[in-house]
Design a protein around this motif. Structure first.
Motif, PDB file in Angstrom:
ATOM      1  N   PRO A  77      -9.149  -8.668  11.332  1.00 42.28           N
ATOM      2  CA  PRO A  77      -8.557  -8.025  10.232  1.00 42.28           C
ATOM      3  C   PRO A  77      -8.421  -6.294  10.478  1.00 42.28           C
ATOM      4  O   PRO A  77      -9.193  -5.901  11.170  1.00 42.28           O
ATOM      5  CB  PRO A  77      -9.521  -8.193   8.852  1.00 42.28           C
ATOM      6  N   PRO A  78      -7.466  -5.742  10.117  1.00 46.81           N
ATOM      7  CA  PRO A  78      -7.269  -4.299   9.875  1.00 46.81           C
ATOM      8  C   PRO A  78      -8.146  -3.729   8.904  1.00 46.81           C
ATOM      9  O   PRO A  78      -8.849  -4.487   8.101  1.00 46.81           O
ATOM     10  CB  PRO A  78      -5.766  -4.158   9.349  1.00 46.81           C
ATOM     11  N   GLU A  79      -8.368  -2.467   9.095  1.00 51.80           N
ATOM     12  CA  GLU A  79      -9.313  -1.818   8.217  1.00 51.80           C
ATOM     13  C   GLU A  79      -8.768  -1.855   6.455  1.00 51.80           C
ATOM     14  O   GLU A  79      -9.722  -2.045   5.797  1.00 51.80           O
ATOM     15  CB  GLU A  79      -9.110  -0.416   8.377  1.00 51.80           C
ATOM     16  N   SER A  80      -7.594  -2.025   6.347  1.00 48.28           N
ATOM     17  CA  SER A  80      -7.034  -2.273   5.181  1.00 48.28           C
ATOM     18  C   SER A  80      -5.648  -2.619   5.006  1.00 48.28           C
ATOM     19  O   SER A  80      -5.218  -2.811   6.057  1.00 48.28           O
ATOM     20  CB  SER A  80      -7.364  -1.052   4.178  1.00 48.28           C
ATOM     21  N   ILE A  81      -5.198  -3.225   3.727  1.00 50.02           N
ATOM     22  CA  ILE A  81      -4.135  -3.610   3.803  1.00 50.02           C
ATOM     23  C   ILE A  81      -3.072  -2.743   3.399  1.00 50.02           C
ATOM     24  O   ILE A  81      -2.308  -2.867   2.097  1.00 50.02           O
ATOM     25  CB  ILE A  81      -3.718  -4.918   3.134  1.00 50.02           C
ATOM     26  N   LEU A  86      -1.977  -1.245   8.888  1.00 52.05           N
ATOM     27  CA  LEU A  86      -1.277  -2.305   9.509  1.00 52.05           C
ATOM     28  C   LEU A  86      -0.309  -1.547  10.827  1.00 52.05           C
ATOM     29  O   LEU A  86      -0.624  -2.447  11.999  1.00 52.05           O
ATOM     30  CB  LEU A  86      -0.296  -3.230   8.751  1.00 52.05           C
ATOM     31  N   THR A  87       0.180  -0.672  10.737  1.00 51.34           N
ATOM     32  CA  THR A  87       0.742   0.027  11.937  1.00 51.34           C
ATOM     33  C   THR A  87      -0.254   0.147  12.887  1.00 51.34           C
ATOM     34  O   THR A  87      -0.068   0.194  14.103  1.00 51.34           O
ATOM     35  CB  THR A  87       1.615   1.179  11.255  1.00 51.34           C
ATOM     36  N   ASN A  88      -1.256   0.831  12.550  1.00 53.07           N
ATOM     37  CA  ASN A  88      -2.403   1.317  13.501  1.00 53.07           C
ATOM     38  C   ASN A  88      -2.918   0.272  14.151  1.00 53.07           C
ATOM     39  O   ASN A  88      -3.294   0.074  15.317  1.00 53.07           O
ATOM     40  CB  ASN A  88      -3.307   2.065  12.729  1.00 53.07           C
ATOM     41  N   HIS A  89      -2.759  -1.000  13.441  1.00 50.93           N
ATOM     42  CA  HIS A  89      -3.557  -2.329  13.650  1.00 50.93           C
ATOM     43  C   HIS A  89      -2.685  -2.922  15.036  1.00 50.93           C
ATOM     44  O   HIS A  89      -3.112  -3.632  15.846  1.00 50.93           O
ATOM     45  CB  HIS A  89      -3.780  -3.386  12.881  1.00 50.93           C
TER      46      HIS A  89
END
Length: 156
Positions: A77-81, A86-89
């Motif tokens: 999972p990314p750090e947050s939604i 999401l772009t950083n992920h």
């Protein structure tokens, strides 16, 4: 089409997060062909025999890709939604590993859905097709993939 996108994406994601890039890349690509050699059922099963239409296979394929993205995001999972998170992920190894795990299927898609195959893709797609072992039985074809996903979930 080949084994469910979910299985290829999750396998690629796990390999990419466990190994460094130079070693992970050929292993991710090789895993695609190894998984395709296992008896399986997928979104494209029945397409070449005419038992499934291109439209149906395309719709099932899109659903499969969406589910694959969700599974990989649940596994890593990314750090947050948020859009920024999401772009950083997208830089996370799980994302590029999932993409590479699906690459042989992406290269085959123009032939399967558009009836278009550039000459340079023919040998790649022929090689890919030589590994396929699709079976019509949904339960028997999805069981190995469910087992694989369970193993990958705990190994991640």
């Amino acid at each position: 089409m080949s084994m469910l996108s979910i299985a290829h994406a999750a396998t690629g994601a796990v390999i990419a997060t466990r190994l460094s890039a130079p070693l992970a890349i050929p292993l991710i690509l090789a895993s695609h062909y190894v998984l395709d050699a296992i008896a399986h059922h997928d979104a494209g099963t029945g397409l070449s025999s005419g038992k499934k239409t291109r439209k149906t296979a395309l719709i099932l394929g899109i659903i499969d890709l969406i589910l694959a993205a969700i599974i990989v995001l649940l596994m890593y999972p990314p750090e947050s939604i948020t859009l920024a998170s999401l772009t950083n992920h997208l830089k996370h190894p799980s994302v590029w590993g999932a993409f590479l795990g699906l690459l042989p299927d992406f290269l085959e898609s123009p032939r399967n859905f558009l009836k278009y195959e550039p000459a340079w893709l023919k040998p790649i797609n022929s090689f890919h097709n030589s590994f396929h072992h699709s079976i019509p039985s949904i339960i028997a074809g999805l069981a190995p993939q469910a087992i694989l996903l369970t193993i990958l979930w705990f190994y991640r």
